[in-house]
Design an enzyme around this catalytic site. Structure first.
Site, short mmCIF file in Angstrom:
data_model
loop_
_atom_site.label_atom_id
_atom_site.label_comp_id
_atom_site.label_asym_id
_atom_site.label_seq_id
_atom_site.Cartn_x
_atom_site.Cartn_y
_atom_site.Cartn_z
N SER A 29 15.73 20.92 -32.80
CA SER A 29 16.13 19.67 -32.14
C SER A 29 16.16 18.50 -33.12
CB SER A 29 15.13 19.30 -31.04
OG SER A 29 15.23 20.19 -29.99
N HIS A 59 21.18 19.40 -30.65
CA HIS A 59 21.56 20.58 -31.42
C HIS A 59 23.05 20.46 -31.73
CE1 HIS A 59 17.92 23.24 -30.92
NE2 HIS A 59 17.64 22.20 -30.17
N HIS A 81 16.88 28.51 -26.22
CA HIS A 81 15.45 28.56 -25.92
C HIS A 81 15.24 29.40 -24.67
CE1 HIS A 81 16.33 24.70 -27.86
NE2 HIS A 81 15.13 24.77 -28.38
N TYR A 83 13.58 28.59 -22.16
CA TYR A 83 13.61 27.77 -20.93
C TYR A 83 15.02 27.49 -20.43
CZ TYR A 83 14.37 23.80 -24.14
OH TYR A 83 14.85 22.97 -25.11
N GLU A 84 16.04 27.80 -21.24
CA GLU A 84 17.41 27.55 -20.77
C GLU A 84 17.88 28.64 -19.81
OE1 GLU A 84 20.18 26.21 -24.02
OE2 GLU A 84 18.35 26.53 -25.18
N ALA A 111 11.30 21.14 -33.96
CA ALA A 111 10.56 19.90 -33.72
C ALA A 111 9.31 20.30 -32.98
CB ALA A 111 11.41 18.95 -32.88
N MET A 206 8.50 24.67 -28.36
CA MET A 206 9.13 25.51 -27.34
C MET A 206 10.09 26.55 -27.92
SD MET A 206 9.98 22.51 -24.61
CE MET A 206 8.82 21.18 -24.27
N SER A 207 9.91 26.89 -29.19
CA SER A 207 10.89 27.82 -29.80
C SER A 207 10.22 28.67 -30.87
CB SER A 207 12.04 27.01 -30.41
OG SER A 207 11.58 26.28 -31.53
N ASN A 230 5.89 14.03 -32.70
CA ASN A 230 4.95 13.28 -31.84
C ASN A 230 3.58 13.92 -31.95
OD1 ASN A 230 6.62 15.37 -30.10
ND2 ASN A 230 4.58 15.25 -29.17
N HIS A 242 12.09 14.06 -24.73
CA HIS A 242 13.10 14.68 -25.58
C HIS A 242 13.84 13.61 -26.39
CE1 HIS A 242 15.70 17.77 -27.07
NE2 HIS A 242 16.78 17.25 -26.53
N1 HPA Z 1 5.43 19.90 -27.20
C1 HPA Z 1 6.34 20.88 -27.13
N2 HPA Z 1 7.48 20.86 -27.80
C2 HPA Z 1 7.73 19.80 -28.56
C3 HPA Z 1 6.83 18.74 -28.68
C4 HPA Z 1 5.62 18.79 -27.94
O1 HPA Z 1 4.77 17.88 -27.98
N3 HPA Z 1 7.39 17.83 -29.52
C5 HPA Z 1 8.59 18.34 -29.90
N4 HPA Z 1 8.79 19.54 -29.33
#
Ligand code: HPA
Length: 267
Positions: A29, A59, A81, A83-84, A111, A206-207, A230, A242
């Site tokens: 991402s 993306h 991903h 989750y998609e 990310a 998440m990947s 973050n 996001h």
């Molecule tokens: N959690 C999950 N996926 C993420 C995060 C997070 O804090 N930051 C960027 N992708």
């Protein structure tokens, strides 16, 4: 190789020439623009049946085959991903195609949220290992004995050493740590972050984990780097969204590009 994969490999060779690809790069991402740095042939995922096309904002859903620092690469501008679609094996075909193009290794980027105060937003983390916190596996349903993939040294020690050398050469701090895969698409709760910290996670995302499992299954070496966008849930007042991920990814992306270029020069 399945028929679908063989057809795709032939189609890609027809467009991009017969040269063997050495490395695959999967962009996470906010990092998809790196695909535009490669001089080569870009093929929209929409033209590659079975590739993920709708995707996630931030993306860049195309496959670029070309040279980066003189090394033949296949850059995946976006990933699918779990989750998609609810499918943990959503990246199986792209990785099979990468193997079919002759690649020796895949380097995944993503990310991620940080669980370490001394690894703030903008940091890069090389994955030393992972925790599959999802209970999912992309090889569920695979029928061959190859499904019993050993995951010791899944993150290839030689590739990791070369990536650390590349970062040192570029004066980029590359932390090392354990990445936990959370299914998403909702972010984690603070309690979940506390739980995975106790389990040994340094970053969460998440990947990547399903891709690394698939890569090892296919006999591709794997490495992965997180850009920290973050602090994980409950760790700071920073908002988690996001949008924020996409805003923050470029900070790490500039450093990531330097590391990847130096790594490729060393190959
Ligand atoms: N959690 C999950 N996926 C993420 C995060 C997070 O804090 N930051 C960027 N992708």
């Amino acid at each position: 190789m399945t028929d679908t994969c063989e057809t795709l490999v032939a189609q890609i060779h027809e467009r991009a020439g017969p040269a063997k690809v050495r490395f695959g790069l999967i962009l996470g991402s906010g990092l998809g623009h790196l695909a535009d740095r490669v001089s080569g042939v870009a093929i929209d995922y929409a033209d590659l049946p079975g590739f993920p096309h709708a995707g996630v904002s931030g993306h860049n859903p195309k496959l670029v085959i070309g040279d980066l620092e003189g090394v033949r690469v296949a850059v995946f501008g976006g990933r699918a991903h779990y989750y998609e679609s609810g499918r943990a094996d959503a990246m199986r075909l792209p990785l099979e195609v990468l193997k079919g193009l002759g690649a020796e290794a895949v380097i995944a980027t993503n990310a991620a949220g940080s669980l370490q105060h001394d690894m703030p937003t903008g940091s890069l983390m090389l994955l030393a290992d992972h925790i599959n916190f999802s209970g999912l596996n992309p090889l569920i349903g695979e029928r061959t004995d190859a499904r019993f993939v050993p995951m010791v040294d899944a993150y290839d020690p030689d590739l990791n050493a070369a990536l650390l050398d590349a970062a040192a050469e570029e004066n980029v701090t590359l932390d090392q740590g354990v990445y936990a895969w959370y299914s998403g698409p909702s972010f984690e709760t603070p309690a979940e972050i506390n739980a995975i910290r106790i389990l040994g996670a340094d970053a969460v995302g998440m990947s990547t984990v399903p891709e690394v499992i698939l890569a090892r299954f296919l006999g591709l070496k794997a490495a992965a780097i997180s850009t920290i966008t973050n602090m994980a849930a409950g760790m700071s007042d920073e908002r988690i969204s996001h949008e924020h991920t996409k805003e923050m990814a470029p900070i790490g992306a500039a450093k990531l590009e330097k590391v990847l270029r130096a790594f490729l020069r060393s190959r």
